[in-house]
Design a protein around this motif. Structure first.
Motif, PDB file in Angstrom:
ATOM      1  N   ALA A 165      55.448  53.671  35.753  1.00 19.83           N
ATOM      2  CA  ALA A 165      55.017  54.205  37.048  1.00 19.83           C
ATOM      3  C   ALA A 165      55.813  55.473  37.409  1.00 19.83           C
ATOM      4  CB  ALA A 165      55.186  53.148  38.135  1.00 19.83           C
ATOM      5  N   ARG A 166      57.099  55.477  37.122  1.00 26.04           N
ATOM      6  CA  ARG A 166      57.911  56.665  37.401  1.00 26.04           C
ATOM      7  C   ARG A 166      57.438  57.850  36.566  1.00 26.04           C
ATOM      8  NH1 ARG A 166      64.138  54.425  37.759  1.00 26.04           N
ATOM      9  NH2 ARG A 166      63.934  53.484  39.810  1.00 26.04           N
ATOM     10  N   THR A 167      57.126  57.598  35.307  1.00 23.54           N
ATOM     11  CA  THR A 167      56.650  58.673  34.436  1.00 23.54           C
ATOM     12  C   THR A 167      55.330  59.227  34.951  1.00 23.54           C
ATOM     13  OG1 THR A 167      57.743  57.628  32.545  1.00 23.54           O
ATOM     14  CG2 THR A 167      56.024  59.242  32.057  1.00 23.54           C
TER      15      THR A 167
ATOM     16  N   THR B 125      53.304  64.655  40.062  1.00 22.28           N
ATOM     17  CA  THR B 125      54.045  65.624  40.875  1.00 22.28           C
ATOM     18  C   THR B 125      54.007  67.001  40.224  1.00 22.28           C
ATOM     19  OG1 THR B 125      55.503  63.879  41.676  1.00 22.28           O
ATOM     20  CG2 THR B 125      56.298  66.132  41.898  1.00 22.28           C
ATOM     21  N   THR B 126      54.182  67.049  38.928  1.00 25.17           N
ATOM     22  CA  THR B 126      54.136  68.322  38.205  1.00 25.17           C
ATOM     23  C   THR B 126      52.756  68.947  38.306  1.00 25.17           C
ATOM     24  OG1 THR B 126      55.798  67.490  36.673  1.00 25.17           O
ATOM     25  CG2 THR B 126      54.545  69.413  35.962  1.00 25.17           C
TER      26      THR B 126
ATOM     27  N   ALA C 278      51.702  72.508  40.079  1.00 30.62           N
ATOM     28  CA  ALA C 278      50.965  73.543  39.351  1.00 30.62           C
ATOM     29  C   ALA C 278      49.698  73.929  40.113  1.00 30.62           C
ATOM     30  CB  ALA C 278      50.611  73.053  37.945  1.00 30.62           C
ATOM     31  N   LEU C 279      48.994  72.955  40.670  1.00 31.37           N
ATOM     32  CA  LEU C 279      47.787  73.243  41.446  1.00 31.37           C
ATOM     33  C   LEU C 279      48.116  74.035  42.714  1.00 31.37           C
ATOM     34  CD1 LEU C 279      45.807  69.908  41.041  1.00 31.37           C
ATOM     35  CD2 LEU C 279      45.227  72.151  40.083  1.00 31.37           C
TER      36      LEU C 279
END
Length: 169
Positions: A113-115, A121-122, A126-127
């Motif tokens: 889940a953290r990954t 988030t990344t 970027a969006l």
């Protein structure tokens, strides 16, 4: 008091112990050490240490473990109590192993889940960066389109003629 010079390997063999144990024994006893011509360290061991008779598996200066004077008595009631206690401990061990397995599964799920959260988030960052760039581009094009042109660049409107007037001239 005479001294015999031995390598760690020779000392370990004479005392019936491992090489590392012999090294620790030399450190504890503060015996002299010197480097030999062959590059190996020689230990100055007092001859009395090597001459004392010891039982196999014991170091000089230590007493061997004595066997008990009388054999243990086997009481059936004690055996039953110990057997029940062992069974209870085995059940507790199984339960603890089961909980540890469940905990390990939860840890794997948490890490997954953290990954996934980090990836999302990344992607969101970027969006947002792409959106900001598109907004800047839009604003730049808007400014170019709505800016008044200087008089030298303004073109006079072309008079439109109908198709038959263009043919006739």
């Amino acid at each position: 008091m005479t001294t015999v010079w031995l390598t760690y390997d020779e000392l370990a063999e004479r005392l019936g112990i491992e090489r590392e144990s012999a090294r620790q024994h030399v450190k504890r006893k503060h015996w002299a050490r010197q480097k030999g011509n062959d590059g190996k360290v020689r230990i100055g061991v007092p001859e009395e240490v090597l001459s004392t008779k010891t039982e196999p598996g014991t170091v000089s200066g230590t007493d061997p473990v004595q066997a008990p004077a009388h054999p243990p008595v086997h009481d059936p009631s004690v055996t039953m109590v110990l057997t029940r206690h062992i069974e209870r401990l085995e059940a507790q061990l199984e339960e603890a192993l089961k909980r540890a397995g469940e905990r390990d599964e939860l840890v794997v799920q948490r890490d997954t889940a953290r990954t996934e959260r980090d990836i999302a988030t990344t992607q969101v960052e970027a969006l947002r960066a792409a959106l900001a760039a598109a907004e800047r581009d839009r604003d730049r094009w808007h400014d170019v389109a709505t800016a008044p042109k200087p008089a030298s660049e303004q073109v006079a409107p072309v008079e439109r003629k109908s198709w038959w007037r263009r043919l006739a001239g």
